[in-house]
Design a protein around this motif. Structure first.
Motif, PDB file in Angstrom:
ATOM      1  N   PRO A 137       0.815  -1.222   0.000  1.00  0.00           N
ATOM      2  CA  PRO A 137       0.000   0.000   0.000  1.00  0.00           C
ATOM      3  C   PRO A 137       0.858   1.286   0.000  1.00  0.00           C
ATOM      4  CG  PRO A 137      -0.782  -1.569   1.648  1.00  0.00           C
ATOM      5  CD  PRO A 137       0.544  -2.083   1.167  1.00  0.00           C
ATOM      6  N   GLN A 138       2.083   1.180   0.519  1.00  0.00           N
ATOM      7  CA  GLN A 138       2.924   2.363   0.591  1.00  0.00           C
ATOM      8  C   GLN A 138       3.519   2.708  -0.782  1.00  0.00           C
ATOM      9  OE1 GLN A 138       3.405  -0.269   2.761  1.00  0.00           O
ATOM     10  NE2 GLN A 138       2.268   0.671   4.490  1.00  0.00           N
ATOM     11  N   GLN A 139       3.906   1.679  -1.567  1.00  0.00           N
ATOM     12  CA  GLN A 139       4.620   1.945  -2.801  1.00  0.00           C
ATOM     13  C   GLN A 139       3.742   1.869  -4.052  1.00  0.00           C
ATOM     14  OE1 GLN A 139       8.617   0.437  -3.219  1.00  0.00           O
ATOM     15  NE2 GLN A 139       8.590  -0.404  -1.123  1.00  0.00           N
ATOM     16  N   TRP A 140       2.667   1.160  -3.991  1.00  0.00           N
ATOM     17  CA  TRP A 140       1.852   0.978  -5.182  1.00  0.00           C
ATOM     18  C   TRP A 140       1.286   2.282  -5.757  1.00  0.00           C
ATOM     19  CZ3 TRP A 140       1.268  -1.691  -9.186  1.00  0.00           C
ATOM     20  CH2 TRP A 140       0.125  -1.640  -9.977  1.00  0.00           C
ATOM     21  N   PRO A 141       0.818   3.257  -4.941  1.00  0.00           N
ATOM     22  CA  PRO A 141       0.300   4.490  -5.543  1.00  0.00           C
ATOM     23  C   PRO A 141       1.348   5.201  -6.398  1.00  0.00           C
ATOM     24  CG  PRO A 141      -0.423   4.329  -3.281  1.00  0.00           C
ATOM     25  CD  PRO A 141       0.565   3.214  -3.477  1.00  0.00           C
ATOM     26  N   ALA A 142       2.627   5.206  -5.911  1.00  0.00           N
ATOM     27  CA  ALA A 142       3.672   5.861  -6.700  1.00  0.00           C
ATOM     28  C   ALA A 142       3.923   5.115  -7.993  1.00  0.00           C
ATOM     29  CB  ALA A 142       4.963   5.942  -5.859  1.00  0.00           C
ATOM     30  N   VAL A 143       3.929   3.761  -7.919  1.00  0.00           N
ATOM     31  CA  VAL A 143       4.131   2.960  -9.136  1.00  0.00           C
ATOM     32  C   VAL A 143       2.981   3.170 -10.108  1.00  0.00           C
ATOM     33  CG1 VAL A 143       4.337   0.611 -10.017  1.00  0.00           C
ATOM     34  CG2 VAL A 143       5.535   1.264  -7.907  1.00  0.00           C
ATOM     35  N   LYS A 144       1.772   3.262  -9.578  1.00  0.00           N
ATOM     36  CA  LYS A 144       0.596   3.460 -10.430  1.00  0.00           C
ATOM     37  C   LYS A 144       0.697   4.786 -11.176  1.00  0.00           C
ATOM     38  CE  LYS A 144      -3.514   1.956 -11.683  1.00  0.00           C
ATOM     39  NZ  LYS A 144      -3.813   2.954 -12.702  1.00  0.00           N
ATOM     40  N   ARG A 145       1.180   5.827 -10.491  1.00  0.00           N
ATOM     41  CA  ARG A 145       1.327   7.128 -11.167  1.00  0.00           C
ATOM     42  C   ARG A 145       2.358   7.041 -12.283  1.00  0.00           C
ATOM     43  NH1 ARG A 145       0.687   9.112  -5.850  1.00  0.00           N
ATOM     44  NH2 ARG A 145       2.957   9.245  -5.568  1.00  0.00           N
ATOM     45  N   ILE A 146       3.422   6.269 -12.062  1.00  0.00           N
ATOM     46  CA  ILE A 146       4.440   6.110 -13.102  1.00  0.00           C
ATOM     47  C   ILE A 146       3.831   5.392 -14.307  1.00  0.00           C
ATOM     48  CG2 ILE A 146       6.623   4.958 -13.659  1.00  0.00           C
ATOM     49  CD1 ILE A 146       7.447   5.388 -10.739  1.00  0.00           C
ATOM     50  N   MET A 147       3.025   4.362 -14.050  1.00  0.00           N
ATOM     51  CA  MET A 147       2.387   3.633 -15.143  1.00  0.00           C
ATOM     52  C   MET A 147       1.473   4.561 -15.937  1.00  0.00           C
ATOM     53  SD  MET A 147       1.430   0.140 -13.052  1.00  0.00           S
ATOM     54  CE  MET A 147       0.430  -0.524 -14.392  1.00  0.00           C
ATOM     55  N   ASP A 148       0.741   5.412 -15.237  1.00  0.00           N
ATOM     56  CA  ASP A 148      -0.212   6.289 -15.911  1.00  0.00           C
ATOM     57  C   ASP A 148       0.487   7.395 -16.690  1.00  0.00           C
ATOM     58  OD1 ASP A 148      -2.234   4.764 -14.857  1.00  0.00           O
ATOM     59  OD2 ASP A 148      -2.564   6.092 -13.131  1.00  0.00           O
ATOM     60  N   GLN A 234      19.323  29.659  -0.854  1.00  0.00           N
ATOM     61  CA  GLN A 234      18.707  28.409  -1.285  1.00  0.00           C
ATOM     62  C   GLN A 234      18.674  28.338  -2.807  1.00  0.00           C
ATOM     63  OE1 GLN A 234      14.856  28.549   0.523  1.00  0.00           O
ATOM     64  NE2 GLN A 234      14.066  30.076  -0.881  1.00  0.00           N
ATOM     65  N   MET A 235      18.674  27.116  -3.305  1.00  0.00           N
ATOM     66  CA  MET A 235      18.574  26.855  -4.737  1.00  0.00           C
ATOM     67  C   MET A 235      17.701  25.626  -4.955  1.00  0.00           C
ATOM     68  SD  MET A 235      22.296  27.549  -6.489  1.00  0.00           S
ATOM     69  CE  MET A 235      22.922  29.224  -6.660  1.00  0.00           C
ATOM     70  N   ARG A 236      16.988  25.635  -6.081  1.00  0.00           N
ATOM     71  CA  ARG A 236      16.154  24.485  -6.433  1.00  0.00           C
ATOM     72  C   ARG A 236      16.978  23.448  -7.200  1.00  0.00           C
ATOM     73  NH1 ARG A 236      11.961  28.435  -6.794  1.00  0.00           N
ATOM     74  NH2 ARG A 236      10.094  27.781  -5.649  1.00  0.00           N
ATOM     75  N   ILE A 237      16.628  22.197  -6.969  1.00  0.00           N
ATOM     76  CA  ILE A 237      17.212  21.084  -7.732  1.00  0.00           C
ATOM     77  C   ILE A 237      16.040  20.355  -8.393  1.00  0.00           C
ATOM     78  CG2 ILE A 237      18.586  18.976  -7.641  1.00  0.00           C
ATOM     79  CD1 ILE A 237      19.920  20.031  -5.130  1.00  0.00           C
ATOM     80  N   GLN A 238      15.939  20.493  -9.706  1.00  0.00           N
ATOM     81  CA  GLN A 238      14.856  19.845 -10.448  1.00  0.00           C
ATOM     82  C   GLN A 238      15.236  18.388 -10.731  1.00  0.00           C
ATOM     83  OE1 GLN A 238      11.950  21.130 -11.003  1.00  0.00           O
ATOM     84  NE2 GLN A 238      12.385  23.269 -10.466  1.00  0.00           N
ATOM     85  N   LEU A 239      14.429  17.458 -10.199  1.00  0.00           N
ATOM     86  CA  LEU A 239      14.671  16.027 -10.364  1.00  0.00           C
ATOM     87  C   LEU A 239      13.415  15.381 -10.960  1.00  0.00           C
ATOM     88  CD1 LEU A 239      16.384  15.417  -6.917  1.00  0.00           C
ATOM     89  CD2 LEU A 239      17.527  15.441  -9.140  1.00  0.00           C
ATOM     90  N   PRO A 240      13.551  14.199 -11.479  1.00  0.00           N
ATOM     91  CA  PRO A 240      12.380  13.549 -12.081  1.00  0.00           C
ATOM     92  C   PRO A 240      11.229  13.416 -11.090  1.00  0.00           C
ATOM     93  CG  PRO A 240      14.373  12.400 -12.748  1.00  0.00           C
ATOM     94  CD  PRO A 240      14.780  13.377 -11.696  1.00  0.00           C
ATOM     95  N   GLY A 241      10.116  14.058 -11.406  1.00  0.00           N
ATOM     96  CA  GLY A 241       8.908  13.935 -10.608  1.00  0.00           C
ATOM     97  C   GLY A 241       8.941  14.665  -9.285  1.00  0.00           C
ATOM     98  N   VAL A 242       9.997  15.395  -8.973  1.00  0.00           N
ATOM     99  CA  VAL A 242      10.083  16.072  -7.685  1.00  0.00           C
ATOM    100  C   VAL A 242      11.034  17.263  -7.792  1.00  0.00           C
ATOM    101  CG1 VAL A 242      12.029  14.718  -6.792  1.00  0.00           C
ATOM    102  CG2 VAL A 242      10.374  15.708  -5.177  1.00  0.00           C
TER     103      VAL A 242
END
Length: 527
Positions: A137-148, A234-242
């Motif tokens: 339940p903890q990891q599946w929502p993130a995986v589902k978003r990647i699939m979508d 401060q500086m932003r670091i743009q990473l995949p999905g975050v």
């Protein structure tokens, strides 16, 4: 019940205290203005330095993160080229070569249909093999978003199934337009992010990583707590999905401006203390001089008002007796005796004049001298004074040069006191003139002051420059030694000035080595 007297400061000390308070106020304004400017410059410098430091940290962190991301992307491309896991042994061999220099990558897992079928290295990660994401339940929502979305995502730091904390980069594998599975790269948080705390060149920095939230404040995910109200960058670091936010600040606040501010206050206090010390000493010495002068004046006045009264009465009796003897009350005196009586009478009269001068100066100082101001023709006063002093001038072979183009000039004076002033100036001129010379008496008009001027000029050696400022002081003479050529008490000019001022006029002088000229200024009497 008696109360202790209140001690009051002398006005000079109160003025000094007020001046020091004013200087202190101005000093505080200057110190605060300078400190404010220094703080601004210091803040700008700190912010500039932090910008450079945060760029350095971000560059190092991005390099390590992107190494793991690029490795995962390479594996996705490899799987696509092989149309899946056709050759597991070849994949393991490829991963072994790629992970040889990436110690912070704990493992890379391949999950076709979201079930981990291959993990490298297997040792220490056996628990993850066969893991099905849909069962978590903890990891599946993130995986589902990647699939979508079909886009990779970097998650974490989070608790790993095989233990420890890690960052997980999940990249979807799309083959022939459909979702095949995903590649999951687990990076050890301690090894990847630990250098933020242990790198020697960053030990003076407080570093924190934050994850930006779609709604709300950023969430701290790594590093130390920041100190409020302290400069940071401060500086932003743009990473995949975050998006991460890297924040840095100095461990020790820069206090150069604050220290300099206190140093400036110390200097200001030292300056004020020095000024106060020097000025208070000067005031104290001045007050001591004034007190000494006042005491001397009191002693002089006491001397004049007591001793001289004791001398005047017997002198008057002596003069009366000598007058009777000279008048023949005891019969005709011999020539020798008459001469001795004349000498005694002349010296007694001289002593009486000195005593009268002492009494006059005492009255002038006390403001008790009464004047009888009467309109008088100036020429008559001058002629009478010249005649009365002719005997003294004759004995020294001094001649008068009298120049008065205004014989009808009138003034309002006390006749007796004005003659006393004239007698003093004429006798002084004769006294200090060389034998056989002349004394010039001149009358002229001063229209600027509407006054008559009477000048008495001698041909003496002049008044020494160092003595000229004290000419009109009491008991002062240019030569005060016991061997001086001319006698006197040093009161004549002081009395003359006091009398002229009380009669509404004034007296001044000019002097040179060729002689001295005293001038009386008397207001004109208009009809």
């Amino acid at each position: 019940m008696s109360m202790a007297p209140v001690r009051r400061w002398h006005p000079a000390f109160r003025r000094l205290a007020a001046g020091l308070l004013l200087l202190a106020g101005l000093g505080v304004v200057v110190v605060e203005a300078v400190s404010w400017q220094l703080r601004l410059l210091e803040q700008e410098q700190v912010e500039h330095d932090l910008v450079i430091r945060v760029s350095d940290v971000r560059s190092a962190l991005e390099t390590r993160l992107r190494d793991g991301i690029y490795l995962s992307r390479g594996l996705v491309s490899f799987l696509k080229s092989q149309q899946g896991m056709q050759e597991p042994a070849e994949i393991r061999e490829w991963l072994a070569s790629m992970l040889a220099d990436a110690a912070y990558i704990r493992n890379i897992a391949i999950a076709p249909d979201n079930r981990i079928a291959l993990i490298y290295p297997l040792e220490g990660n056996e628990a993850a093999l066969g893991f099905v994401y849909a069962s978590s339940p903890q990891q599946w929502p993130a995986v589902k978003r990647i699939m979508d979305s079909g886009e990779p995502v970097l998650a974490g730091p989070l608790q790993l199934v095989q233990g420890g904390n890690g960052l997980i980069y999940r990249a979807p594998v799309i083959m022939d337009g459909r979702y095949w599975g995903l590649v999951s790269t687990v990076m050890d948080s301690e090894r990847l992010l630990g250098p933020l705390d242990t790198e020697p060149r960053w030990r003076d920095l407080r570093i924190q990583l934050q994850r930006e939230q779609p709604d709300g404040d950023p969430e701290p995910i790594w590093g130390e707590a920041l100190v409020a109200d302290q400069a940071q960058q401060q500086m932003r670091i743009q990473l995949p999905g975050v998006t991460w936010r890297l924040v840095v600040q100095n461990r020790q606040p820069v206090e150069g401006a604050s220290k300099l501010r206190w140093l400036l206050y110390a200097v200001l206090a030292l300056i004020l203390l020095l000024i106060g010390y020097v000025r208070s000493n000067a005031i104290r010495q001045q007050l001591e001089r004034e007190a000494m002068w006042a005491e001397n004046e009191r002693l002089k006045s006491d001397f004049i008002s007591t001793i001289n009264h004791e001398l005047r009465t017997p002198l008057t009796s002596i003069l009366g007796t000598l007058g009777l003897l000279d008048g023949g009350v005891l019969g005709t005196l011999s020539t020798e005796v008459r001469g001795m009586v004349a000498v005694a009478r002349r010296n007694a009269e001289h002593l009486l004049r000195l005593i009268n001068e002492l009494l006059d100066i005492d009255k002038l100082v006390a403001g008790q001298l009464q004047l009888d101001m009467q309109p008088t023709r100036l020429d008559g006063l001058l002629q009478a004074a010249l005649e009365e002093n002719q005997g003294y001038a004759g004995r020294r072979e001094i001649s008068w040069i009298y120049d008065n183009p205004y014989p009808e000039a009138w003034v309002r004076v006390d006749v007796t006191r004005f003659k006393q002033v004239l007698d003093n100036l004429l006798s002084n001129a004769v006294k200090f003139s060389p034998i056989g010379s002349a004394v010039t008496i001149t009358v002229y008009s001063d229209s600027s002051e509407n006054s008559w001027c009477v000048s008495v000029t001698d041909q003496g050696e002049g008044i020494p420059p160092e003595f000229q400022s004290r000419v009109f002081e009491r008991f002062t003479q240019a030569d005060g030694s016991s061997r001086r050529k001319a006698g006197g008490t040093g009161l004549g000019l002081a009395i003359s000035r006091g009398l002229m001022e009380q009669m509404g006029g004034r007296i001044d002088f000019v002097s040179s080595p060729q002689g001295t000229c005293f001038t009386l200024h008397i207001p004109k009497l208009t009809n």
